[in-house]
Design a protein around this motif. Structure first.
Motif, PDB file in Angstrom:
ATOM      1  N   GLN A  88       0.791  -1.084  -0.627  1.00 29.61           N
ATOM      2  CA  GLN A  88      -0.128   0.057   0.083  1.00 29.61           C
ATOM      3  C   GLN A  88       1.032   1.644  -0.185  1.00 29.61           C
ATOM      4  N   GLY A  89       0.403   2.483   0.346  1.00 29.19           N
ATOM      5  CA  GLY A  89       1.030   3.947  -0.700  1.00 29.19           C
ATOM      6  C   GLY A  89       0.721   4.050  -2.290  1.00 29.19           C
ATOM      7  N   TYR A  90       0.899   5.062  -2.824  1.00 22.31           N
ATOM      8  CA  TYR A  90       0.225   5.166  -3.756  1.00 22.31           C
ATOM      9  C   TYR A  90       1.719   5.100  -5.302  1.00 22.31           C
ATOM     10  N   GLN A  91       2.694   5.084  -5.052  1.00 21.60           N
ATOM     11  CA  GLN A  91       3.798   4.473  -6.020  1.00 21.60           C
ATOM     12  C   GLN A  91       3.882   2.923  -6.087  1.00 21.60           C
ATOM     13  N   SER A  92       4.130   2.481  -4.738  1.00 20.45           N
ATOM     14  CA  SER A  92       3.517   0.339  -4.579  1.00 20.45           C
ATOM     15  C   SER A  92       2.953  -0.132  -5.000  1.00 20.45           C
ATOM     16  N   THR A  93       1.401   0.705  -4.791  1.00 21.70           N
ATOM     17  CA  THR A  93       0.214   0.400  -5.453  1.00 21.70           C
ATOM     18  C   THR A  93       0.900  -0.030  -7.215  1.00 21.70           C
ATOM     19  N   LEU A  94       1.103   0.845  -7.181  1.00 15.57           N
ATOM     20  CA  LEU A  94       1.647   1.288  -9.137  1.00 15.57           C
ATOM     21  C   LEU A  94       1.978  -0.214  -9.681  1.00 15.57           C
ATOM     22  N   ASP A  95       3.625   0.133  -8.991  1.00  9.62           N
ATOM     23  CA  ASP A  95       4.299  -0.411  -9.256  1.00  9.62           C
ATOM     24  C   ASP A  95       3.706  -2.571  -8.910  1.00  9.62           C
ATOM     25  N   LEU A 101      -1.181  -8.216 -12.474  1.00  8.94           N
ATOM     26  CA  LEU A 101      -1.359  -8.226 -13.790  1.00  8.94           C
ATOM     27  C   LEU A 101      -0.902  -9.533 -14.668  1.00  8.94           C
ATOM     28  N   LYS A 102       1.180  -9.232 -14.738  1.00  7.68           N
ATOM     29  CA  LYS A 102       1.413 -10.572 -15.164  1.00  7.68           C
ATOM     30  C   LYS A 102       0.628 -12.408 -14.137  1.00  7.68           C
ATOM     31  N   ASN A 103       0.907 -12.454 -12.808  1.00  6.51           N
ATOM     32  CA  ASN A 103       0.904 -13.477 -12.666  1.00  6.51           C
ATOM     33  C   ASN A 103      -0.946 -13.827 -12.632  1.00  6.51           C
ATOM     34  N   GLY A 120      -2.579   5.229   7.691  1.00  9.79           N
ATOM     35  CA  GLY A 120      -1.403   5.869   6.870  1.00  9.79           C
ATOM     36  C   GLY A 120      -1.836   6.323   5.783  1.00  9.79           C
ATOM     37  N   THR A 121      -2.049   4.949   4.834  1.00 12.33           N
ATOM     38  CA  THR A 121      -1.726   4.685   3.481  1.00 12.33           C
ATOM     39  C   THR A 121      -3.479   4.556   2.684  1.00 12.33           C
ATOM     40  N   TYR A 122      -3.954   4.275   3.423  1.00 19.41           N
ATOM     41  CA  TYR A 122      -4.832   3.185   2.514  1.00 19.41           C
ATOM     42  C   TYR A 122      -5.598   4.288   2.021  1.00 19.41           C
ATOM     43  N   LEU A 123      -5.679   6.004   2.333  1.00 15.34           N
ATOM     44  CA  LEU A 123      -5.912   7.139   0.983  1.00 15.34           C
ATOM     45  C   LEU A 123      -4.708   6.974  -0.184  1.00 15.34           C
ATOM     46  N   GLU A 124      -3.722   7.073   0.442  1.00 10.34           N
ATOM     47  CA  GLU A 124      -2.942   7.695  -0.996  1.00 10.34           C
ATOM     48  C   GLU A 124      -2.846   5.669  -2.311  1.00 10.34           C
ATOM     49  N   THR A 125      -3.372   4.889  -1.227  1.00 13.70           N
ATOM     50  CA  THR A 125      -3.955   3.500  -1.723  1.00 13.70           C
ATOM     51  C   THR A 125      -4.799   3.826  -2.837  1.00 13.70           C
ATOM     52  N   TRP A 126      -6.064   4.591  -2.232  1.00 15.90           N
ATOM     53  CA  TRP A 126      -6.704   4.767  -3.034  1.00 15.90           C
ATOM     54  C   TRP A 126      -6.785   6.212  -4.417  1.00 15.90           C
ATOM     55  N   ARG A 127      -5.807   6.569  -4.147  1.00 14.43           N
ATOM     56  CA  ARG A 127      -5.802   7.515  -5.108  1.00 14.43           C
ATOM     57  C   ARG A 127      -4.944   6.882  -6.280  1.00 14.43           C
ATOM     58  N   ALA A 128      -4.418   5.848  -5.867  1.00 20.57           N
ATOM     59  CA  ALA A 128      -3.317   4.815  -7.279  1.00 20.57           C
ATOM     60  C   ALA A 128      -4.445   3.911  -7.798  1.00 20.57           C
ATOM     61  N   LEU A 129      -5.609   3.527  -6.657  1.00 21.96           N
ATOM     62  CA  LEU A 129      -6.669   2.982  -7.693  1.00 21.96           C
ATOM     63  C   LEU A 129      -7.662   3.738  -8.659  1.00 21.96           C
ATOM     64  N   GLU A 130      -7.536   4.644  -8.141  1.00 24.27           N
ATOM     65  CA  GLU A 130      -7.967   5.834  -9.406  1.00 24.27           C
ATOM     66  C   GLU A 130      -7.294   5.781 -10.413  1.00 24.27           C
TER      67      GLU A 130
END
Length: 294
Positions: A88-95, A101-103, A120-130
Motif C-alpha cells: 500500500q501507498g501510491y507508487q508502491s501500489t502502482l508498481d 496483472l502478470k501473474n 496512514g496509507t489507505y488514502l494514498e492507495t485509493w489515489r493509486a486505484l483511481e
C-alpha cells in the motif's frame, strides 16, 4: 424473483458485476487453478482472489485453461483481485499491481479492491486505484473490510466513489450498520465468508428452513444473500460443492424466512481490525507469490 448464475448487479459506474461468484481464499496455487477450471466449466462468471492469498498465479493458469476448455474469452469473466497490505501507498501500489496483472495473465481486472485499510496509507492507495481505473486497468474499484469511519474518510477525499465494500457477511455476522451505510451511498456490499467458515452450516434454525425447501443450509444462505441484494463469493475446492453452490435459482425464500435469518445476527466477526498489525503484513505472508511453495 428471476435469478440465474449470470445474473448481475449494476455498480455505481455502470459496470455490471455477477452477483454470485467463487472465491479462492486459503487455497494454494494448484488448488486455485483446479477450482477456477471447475467454476468456469459449470458456468461461473466471477472469480475473486487477492495477492495476499498467494494464489494469483494459480488463478491465472486456471482461467487460461478454463477459457480454452469452454470456448470463453477474457471479457466473459469478471475478475477481482486486491492490493496487498504490504504494497500500500501510491507508487508502491502502482508498481506492484503490474506484477499482479502478470501473474493473473491479464492486462486488466474487472474489480480492484484495497484489501484492508492500512492506517496512514489507505488514502494514498485509493489515489493509486483511481489512477489505475483512469488508465483502464481496472473496470471498477472498491474497498474491503472498511468500517463506516474509514468509508467516510474515503468518500471525503475520493474523486471516484468506491463501487464495492467486501466484508465478512453471513447470517451470524450481518454488519447491519455498514450495509445500511453502503446502501445509502450507492456502494454494493460483497460477502466474504458467506458460509461463516462452515460454522453457520450446523445451525438447527437454518437446517429447519433448508428442509422446508429441500435444499442444503449452504444453498439457503447463498439464496438469502441474493435476496438481500448482497454480492456473494463462496469458496470451495470440491467440484460437487462448486456446482451445489450455484444451484440456488430454482427457489425463493419467503419474507418470513428472510426475517428469521435476519434475526440470527450476533455481530460476531472472525476477523477485524484488532486482529491486524497495520504496518503492512499481518498474516506473515510473503511479499511475492514466488515465495510460496505448493
Amino acid at each position: 424473483m428471476n435469478l440465474k448464475l449470470d445474473s448481475t448487479v449494476t455498480l455505481n459506474n455502470g459496470v455490471k458485476m455477477p452477483q454470485l461468484g467463487m472465491g479462492v481464499w486459503k487455497v494454494n496455487n494448484t488448488g486455485a487453478a483446479q477450482s477456477v477450471e471447475w467454476a468456469l466449466k459449470h458456468g461461473y462468471k466471477a472469480i475473486d482472489t487477492a495477492k495476499q492469498y498467494g494464489n494469483e498465479v494459480g488463478v491465472g493458469k486456471g482461467l487460461q485453461k478454463g477459457f480454452a476448455d469452454n470456448g470463453l474469452k477474457r471479457e466473459d469473466i469478471f475478475l477481482t483481485t486486491k492490493i496487498f497490505n504490504g504494497d500500500q501507498g501510491y507508487q508502491s501500489t502502482l508498481d506492484n499491481f503490474e506484477g499482479q496483472l502478470k501473474n493473473l495473465q491479464t492486462d486488466y481486472v474487472d474489480l480492484l479492491l484495497i484489501h484492508w485499510p492500512v492506517n496512514g496509507t489507505y488514502l494514498e492507495t485509493w489515489r493509486a486505484l483511481e489512477t489505475i481505473y483512469k488508465e483502464g486497468k481496472a473496470r471498477a474499484i472498491g474497498v474491503s473490510n472498511f468500517n463506516i469511519e474509514r468509508l467516510q474518510d474515503i468518500l471525503k477525499h475520493a474523486s471516484i466513489k468506491p463501487a464495492v465494500n467486501q466484508m465478512e457477511f453471513n447470517p451470524l455476522c450481518q454488519e447491519v450498520d455498514i450495509k445500511n451505510f453502503c446502501d445509502e451511498n450507492g456502494i454494493y456490499l460483497e460477502a466474504w465468508s458467506p458460509l461463516g467458515g462452515g460454522s453457520v452450516l450446523k445451525d438447527p434454525r437454518l437446517q429447519k428452513i433448508a428442509d422446508k425447501y429441500n435444499k442444503s443450509v449452504a444453498q439457503v444462505i447463498l439464496r438469502w444473500d441474493l435476496q438481500r441484494g448482497v454480492i456473494t463469493i463462496p469458496k470451495s475446492v470440491h467440484e460437487e460443492r462448486i456446482v451445489q453452490n450455484a444451484d440456488v435459482y430454482d427457489f425463493e425464500l419467503s419474507e418470513d424466512d428472510i426475517k428469521e435469518i435476519n434475526g440470527l445476527d450476533t455481530d460476531k466477526r472472525s476477523l477485524w481490525y484488532g486482529d491486524f498489525f497495520w504496518s503492512g503484513n499481518p498474516d506473515g505472508y510473503k511479499d511475492s507469490v514466488e515465495d510460496w511453495k505448493d
